[in-house]
Design a protein around this motif. Structure first.
Motif, PDB file in Angstrom:
ATOM      1  N   CYS A  78       0.846  -1.185   0.000  1.00  0.00           N
ATOM      2  CA  CYS A  78       0.000   0.000   0.000  1.00  0.00           C
ATOM      3  C   CYS A  78       0.891   1.248   0.000  1.00  0.00           C
ATOM      4  O   CYS A  78       1.808   1.350   0.810  1.00  0.00           O
ATOM      5  N   CYS A  87      -6.910  -0.927   0.209  1.00  0.00           N
ATOM      6  CA  CYS A  87      -6.043  -1.425   1.266  1.00  0.00           C
ATOM      7  C   CYS A  87      -6.870  -1.989   2.417  1.00  0.00           C
ATOM      8  O   CYS A  87      -7.813  -1.354   2.885  1.00  0.00           O
ATOM      9  N   CYS A 128       0.273   3.143   3.773  1.00  0.00           N
ATOM     10  CA  CYS A 128       0.670   2.546   5.056  1.00  0.00           C
ATOM     11  C   CYS A 128       1.702   1.431   4.907  1.00  0.00           C
ATOM     12  O   CYS A 128       2.124   0.856   5.908  1.00  0.00           O
ATOM     13  N   GLN A 137      -5.841  -2.330   5.331  1.00  0.00           N
ATOM     14  CA  GLN A 137      -5.396  -1.694   6.564  1.00  0.00           C
ATOM     15  C   GLN A 137      -5.924  -0.266   6.708  1.00  0.00           C
ATOM     16  O   GLN A 137      -6.487   0.097   7.727  1.00  0.00           O
ATOM     17  N   CYS A 138      -5.737   0.549   5.678  1.00  0.00           N
ATOM     18  CA  CYS A 138      -6.096   1.968   5.796  1.00  0.00           C
ATOM     19  C   CYS A 138      -7.206   2.388   4.823  1.00  0.00           C
ATOM     20  O   CYS A 138      -7.559   3.559   4.768  1.00  0.00           O
TER      21      CYS A 138
HETATM   22 ZN   LIG Z   1      -2.872   1.147   3.388  1.00  0.00          ZN
END
Ligand SMILES: [Zn+2]
Length: 74
Positions: free
Chosen positions: A12, A30, A15, A32-33
């Motif tokens: 990504c 993503c 992040c 995660q983010c």
């Molecule tokens: Zn990310």
């Protein structure tokens, strides 16, 4: 046409979390983010034929390394 492996391991851009992307898709969100980014603009770190193999590669990439020669990602 040369055969391309289907799953790409990318990072990504925001992040730096490793992501497994289906190469048939143009973009990915993503996990995660939640950033949505274009796959084709990113360097492919590795690729594999199936998702299970891709996850193994990601697990391997996440392994901490002590090598001083490793390039630093800021
Ligand atoms: Zn990310």
């Amino acid at each position: 046409m040369t055969e391309r492996k289907r799953f790409w391991i990318i990072k990504c851009p925001r992040c730096q979390t490793y992501q497994i992307a289906d190469s048939r898709n143009k973009s990915k969100t993503c996990s995660q983010c939640s950033l949505r980014f274009e796959i084709l603009h990113l360097p492919v770190l590795a690729s594999s034929k199936d998702a299970r193999e891709a996850r193994t590669i990601v697990a391997d990439l996440k392994m901490p390394r002590t090598a001083a020669s490793e390039p630093k990602v800021i």
